[in-house]
Every structure is written in structure tokens, then in C-alpha cells.
Design an enzyme around this catalytic site. Structure first.
Site, PDB file in Angstrom:
ATOM      1  N   SER A 246     -22.882  32.359  13.018  1.00 57.80           N
ATOM      2  CA  SER A 246     -23.872  32.820  14.037  1.00 57.80           C
ATOM      3  C   SER A 246     -23.545  34.363  14.130  1.00 57.80           C
ATOM      4  O   SER A 246     -22.796  34.939  13.741  1.00 57.80           O
ATOM      5  CB  SER A 246     -23.730  31.957  15.372  1.00 57.80           C
ATOM      6  OG  SER A 246     -22.494  32.504  15.887  1.00 57.80           O
ATOM      7  N   LYS A 247     -24.557  34.890  14.888  1.00 58.66           N
ATOM      8  CA  LYS A 247     -24.290  36.339  15.214  1.00 58.66           C
ATOM      9  C   LYS A 247     -23.097  36.607  15.401  1.00 58.66           C
ATOM     10  O   LYS A 247     -22.263  37.664  15.378  1.00 58.66           O
ATOM     11  CB  LYS A 247     -25.532  36.707  16.143  1.00 58.66           C
ATOM     12  CG  LYS A 247     -26.773  36.908  15.526  1.00 58.66           C
ATOM     13  CD  LYS A 247     -27.736  37.938  16.199  1.00 58.66           C
ATOM     14  CE  LYS A 247     -28.944  38.035  15.505  1.00 58.66           C
ATOM     15  NZ  LYS A 247     -29.890  37.107  16.121  1.00 58.66           N
ATOM     16  N   ARG A 248     -22.404  35.688  16.394  1.00 60.55           N
ATOM     17  CA  ARG A 248     -21.061  35.860  17.111  1.00 60.55           C
ATOM     18  C   ARG A 248     -20.231  36.285  15.681  1.00 60.55           C
ATOM     19  O   ARG A 248     -19.045  36.803  16.171  1.00 60.55           O
ATOM     20  CB  ARG A 248     -20.463  34.617  17.425  1.00 60.55           C
ATOM     21  CG  ARG A 248     -20.184  34.343  18.959  1.00 60.55           C
ATOM     22  CD  ARG A 248     -20.001  33.222  19.678  1.00 60.55           C
ATOM     23  NE  ARG A 248     -20.274  31.867  18.770  1.00 60.55           N
ATOM     24  CZ  ARG A 248     -19.690  31.301  18.241  1.00 60.55           C
ATOM     25  NH1 ARG A 248     -18.352  31.560  18.190  1.00 60.55           N
ATOM     26  NH2 ARG A 248     -20.002  30.244  17.246  1.00 60.55           N
ATOM     27  N   GLY A 250     -20.569  37.966  13.218  1.00 58.67           N
ATOM     28  CA  GLY A 250     -21.279  38.933  12.367  1.00 58.67           C
ATOM     29  C   GLY A 250     -22.078  38.542  11.436  1.00 58.67           C
ATOM     30  O   GLY A 250     -22.210  39.379  10.338  1.00 58.67           O
TER      31      GLY A 250
END
Ligand code: GLU
Length: 477
Positions: A246-248, A250
């Protein structure tokens, strides 16, 4: 393979092209290139609320940047309503689909009832065999309807996934699912089948989150009497914590990697390794290598872990192997004026010396700065340690005098010159090497000192050493 492969990438423009999408596109592209087939692009923009033109633009520009070129024209689903309508009508005419007049409330009631009874909810087949006259009656009464596929109640739906193997689902586990919503818009499963067939797609390569859709799509192919393509579902990409990327982690858009200065060849090499390996120890591949070695059957089922450190390492290896002329071209693609005031030959020598010290183009540009401009900032910690007092100025002064007299500026002569200075002043060579490096580059680490001096040349070297004499040590003792 007897048919030339035709594959496609079919993103929904509801967000930027991220790592997972880029991998799906890459694997389709490699598959097409490997077998000399076609790679097509379809924008799945039927969800008018979530689809945005700006995301389509971003996806296209990221694919272009990655060099994953497709055969024109791009298919936009939003322009194909008539084609879907015709296909749905065909199924209605042949009684392979039906108008379902169940209301939302009725469905909700049934769902609640099943829940209370502890049963799995199944969509009631109330309207599956409604006579034409009764249908007309409902339509005349203005009742809204969805179109559902008549899923055979017996038998099973089977496919052999190129990655996940045999998958078999009992038809009685599949509801009569909706192919056209009550507002007349076709559903994803329906448009995919109509389009894939229309576009001549014979192998569907996409994320494993679509495995559960595949039996439904096969049922639609069968109802429409269309040949079923091959399927290959790609494993999930996970973060280091083994959770879905996920965006977490990167997992930002592909643009993020471009902005960080990753080269396309390195990024594609790394993305290819997310789920695929060549079956050997090799990890470094050029794009040509990837095309010749890529084999969809070697993609693994288990989730692929995204590891930024590994990406960085792969990028560093690509940088080392890349000719300087190509590196300069890549830098100037984004920054056309980079070091335009310097001669290309000098720039190539700088890049040759510094490319082993950088993984991304941004890191490389930064690392090369002091070859083009005198340092403004010095590593003050190192200065405090290596240029403690005026005794260093004496050493540097002596070194400058010897350098001034040098008639040749080769690494060997420079080496002798520095060692002569240290011998005369009865200090170790290190006592000179560190302050000279600091004076020339502002940094405590870097390439071999004599390579650095040789490349900077006499004028620049002397100017920087003299300037350092003026400003160091930082405080007088
Ligand atoms: N539009 C779908 C997605 O973005 C892909 C559908 C497919 O490849 O069949 O996930």
C-alpha cells in the site's frame, strides 16, 4: 504456441499507475515481445464517478516513460456502450440471460432472512423463466430491471491458470450475476469478455485479485459461444511486513520512482523480479534480456515482496554497467541544461569516476556537483577532525608549492608529489590526504584522491587549496 499472442493491459483510471499495475503491464508487454505478438491497451473507464481523465493521462505518460509501448488504437470502454448493449441483447434473445425485476429492498429482505436462518445468501431466481408477456407487463408498468446471466445450475466451470494451475468452481456456487445494471450500464465482468473477444485477446494476464472473476467470465464466453482465452494471474505484491503493498510501503505512483531518478532499465529489471525469476542465479537483466528470457510459466504463486533496498541495489548495478554517454542522455532528458557549460568529454570522465557511487540519476548528479562548481559547504565535522590547527596550513602550503612546479599532471606524479611533501614535513601521507580531499570536494569520502586531482586539473585544484588556506582551520588556536 500456434497463435500469435495478443495480450492487453486494462487499467481502470481511478488512480495513478502504481507498482502493481506497472508489473501487470510489463508482464503482458514482455509476453507479447517474447513471442512476437501484440500488446494492446484498454482503459476501463465505465465507472463514471471514479474514473478521471487526469488518471488516464498519468497512466499513459507512465507507460510511455517505462517504454511499454502498445499497438494503437487505445480502447476506451466508455465509448463502447452500443457494443455491450448488442451483446446483452443477444443473450436475452437466446434466453441465456434474463431481465430481473427484484428490487433492492427485496434483495435486502432475502439477505437478512438467510442471515437469520444461518444460510448462505443466494440471489432468488424469481424472474429466470418469466414469460415474454409477463416481462412486457413489468416493463409497461415501468419496473426497473437488471440483466442477469442464467448460470447453469449443474456442472462446473474449469480453467487452467498458467500460474495458479487448475481451478474448478461448481456452478451452483455462482449466483445468476448481473451483467447490466438497472441504469443500463454494463458490469466489469461483462465488458471484459466482450472487449477481450473483440480485441482478439488470447491470453489474459492480470492480478490475482481477478481469479474469482474468471469463472464468471468463462460462463459469459460460453453463453456468447466465444473462444475462452488463456489466463495467467499474477501474485500479489506485498510489503516487507507481508501485508498487501500500500502507499504506506512506498507503493506510490510510478512517477515517484521517476522523480527519485531511477532509470527505466533498472526499474523494469526490478519490477520483473516481483514474482518472476529466470530460474538461474542471475538477477541483472537488460530489457533485451528480459524479453528473451521471460517465461510466464516461471512466475510464482506466492506473493512477491517489494524491497526498496533491493531496488536500490539493482539500480546501482545498472548504473555501473551503463555507458557514460547513455547516462548523460538520461540525465538531460529531464534536465536538458545539466552541466551544459562543461565539455562532454570532461562530463564523461566525471560520470565514469562517480557512477559506482550512485544508484539513481539524482544521487549521481548530486555526487558530481563538486566537479563542476567549487564547494560551498564543507563537512565541518571532518574539518574539525582533519584540519585542527595551522600546522595543516603549512602542509598544504608546501604541497601547493610542489604542485605549482609540476610539469605533468598524471596520477603517478601527483602521488609522488604528495608523498614527497609528507616526507619532507615528517608526517604520514594521511595527514595531507584528508585535508586535501576536504579542500577540493568539501567531503570526507569520494573517489581516489589522485584521480580526483587529475580530473579537476591544475587551476581548479590550486584555486580550491588556496581558498581552503584562507578559511581553515575553523577557529584559530
Ligand atoms: N480494470 C481492471 C483493473 O484495473 C483490470 C481488469 C482485467 O485485467 O481483466 O483491475
Amino acid at each position: 504456441m500456434n497463435k500469435s499472442p495478443c495480450v492487453r493491459f486494462a487499467p481502470s483510471p481511478t488512480g495513478k499507475l502504481h507498482l502493481g499495475g506497472a508489473r501487470t503491464a510489463l508482464f503482458n508487454w514482455l509476453y507479447a515481445k517474447h513471442y512476437g505478438g501484440d500488446f494492446l491497451l484498454r482503459i476501463e473507464d465505465t465507472d463514471t464517478e471514479r474514473s478521471k481523465r487526469k488518471y488516464t493521462d498519468q497512466i499513459l505518460s507512465s507507460l510511455k516513460w517505462l517504454g511499454l509501448n502498445w499497438s494503437e488504437p487505445i480502447i476506451f470502454q466508455s465509448e463502447r456502450n452500443l457494443i455491450y448493449k448488442e451483446a446483452a441483447q443477444n443473450l436475452l434473445d437466446n434466453k441465456l440471460a434474463y431481465r430481473c425485476f427484484l428490487t433492492k429492498e427485496e434483495l435486502e429482505f432475502e439477505r437478512e432472512k438467510s442471515k437469520k436462518e444461518g444460510l448462505d445468501f443466494r440471489v432468488p431466481k424469481t424472474y429466470r423463466n418469466l414469460s415474454l408477456d409477463d416481462q412486457k407487463g413489468m416493463l409497461n408498468a415501468g419496473k426497473s430491471f437488471t440483466i442477469r446471466l442464467k448460470v447453469p445450475s449443474k456442472g462446473s466451470t474449469f480453467f487452467e491458470d498458467k500460474i495458479y494451475g487448475e481451478i474448478n468452481v461448481n456452478n451452483h456456487e455462482i449466483d445468476d450475476f448481473i451483467i447490466v445494471r438497472s441504469d443500463g450500464s454494463p458490469t466489469y465482468n461483462f465488458t471484459v469478455v466482450v472487449d477481450d473477444n473483440n480485441m482478439g485477446i488470447n491470453c489474459v494476464i492480470r492480478g490475482e485479485d481477478h481469479i474469482s472473476n474468471t469463472p464468471k467470465q468463462i460462463l459469459i464466453y460460453s453463453a456468447l459461444h466465444l473462444p475462452v482465452p488463456d489466463f495467467a494471474h499474477l501474485p500479489m505484491i506485498l510489503g516487507a511486513d507481508k501485508k498487501r503493498l500500500s502507499k504506506r510501503h512506498g507503493a506510490a505512483g510510478v512517477e515517484h520512482f521517476k522523480n527519485q531518478g531511477y532509470s527505466v532499465d533498472a526499474l523494469l529489471n526490478y519490477i520483473a523480479m516481483l514474482g518472476w525469476n529466470s530460474g538461474t542465479e542471475d538477477e541483472l537483466f537488460s530489457i533485451e534480456d528480459l524479453i528473451s528470457k521471460f517465461d510466464i510459466n516461471k512466475v510464482q504463486k506466492k506473493g512477491a515482496v517489494y524491497d526498496e533496498k533491493k531496488l536500490h541495489w539493482v539500480a546501482g548495478q545498472h548504473m555501473i554497467q551503463k555507458p557514460e554517454i547513455n547516462i548523460l542522455d538520461e540525465i538531460r532528458e529531464d534536465d536538458p541544461d545539466w552541466q551544459k557549460h562543461s565539455k562532454d568529454n570532461y562530463i564523461y570522465r566525471v560520470l565514469q569516476l562517480m557512477k559506482i557511487r550512485a544508484s539513481t540519476l539524482n544521487e549521481l548528479k548530486e555526487a558530481c556537483t563538486y566537479f563542476f562548481t567549487d564547494p560551498k559547504d564543507y563537512d565541518h565535522k571532518a574539518i574539525a577532525k582533519r584540519w585542527k590547527d595551522k600546522s595543516v596550513n603549512k602542509l598544504i602550503n608546501n604541497f601547493i608549492k610542489r604542485l605549482e612546479m609540476l610539469s605533468s599532471w598524471s596520477q603517478t606524479d601527483l602521488d609522488i608529489c604528495l608523498r614527497d611533501t609528507s616526507q619532507e614535513m615528517a608526517v604520514s601521507a594521511a595527514k595531507l590526504i584528508h585535508p586535501v580531499r576536504l579542500a577540493l570536494s568539501g567531503k570526507s569520502h569520494g573517489p581516489g584522491l589522485f584521480e580526483l586531482i587529475e580530473l579537476l586539473g591544475k587551476m581548479t585544484t590550486l584555486r580550491r587549496l588556496r581558498k581552503a588556506l584562507d578559511i581553515f582551520p575553523l577557529k584559530d588556536d
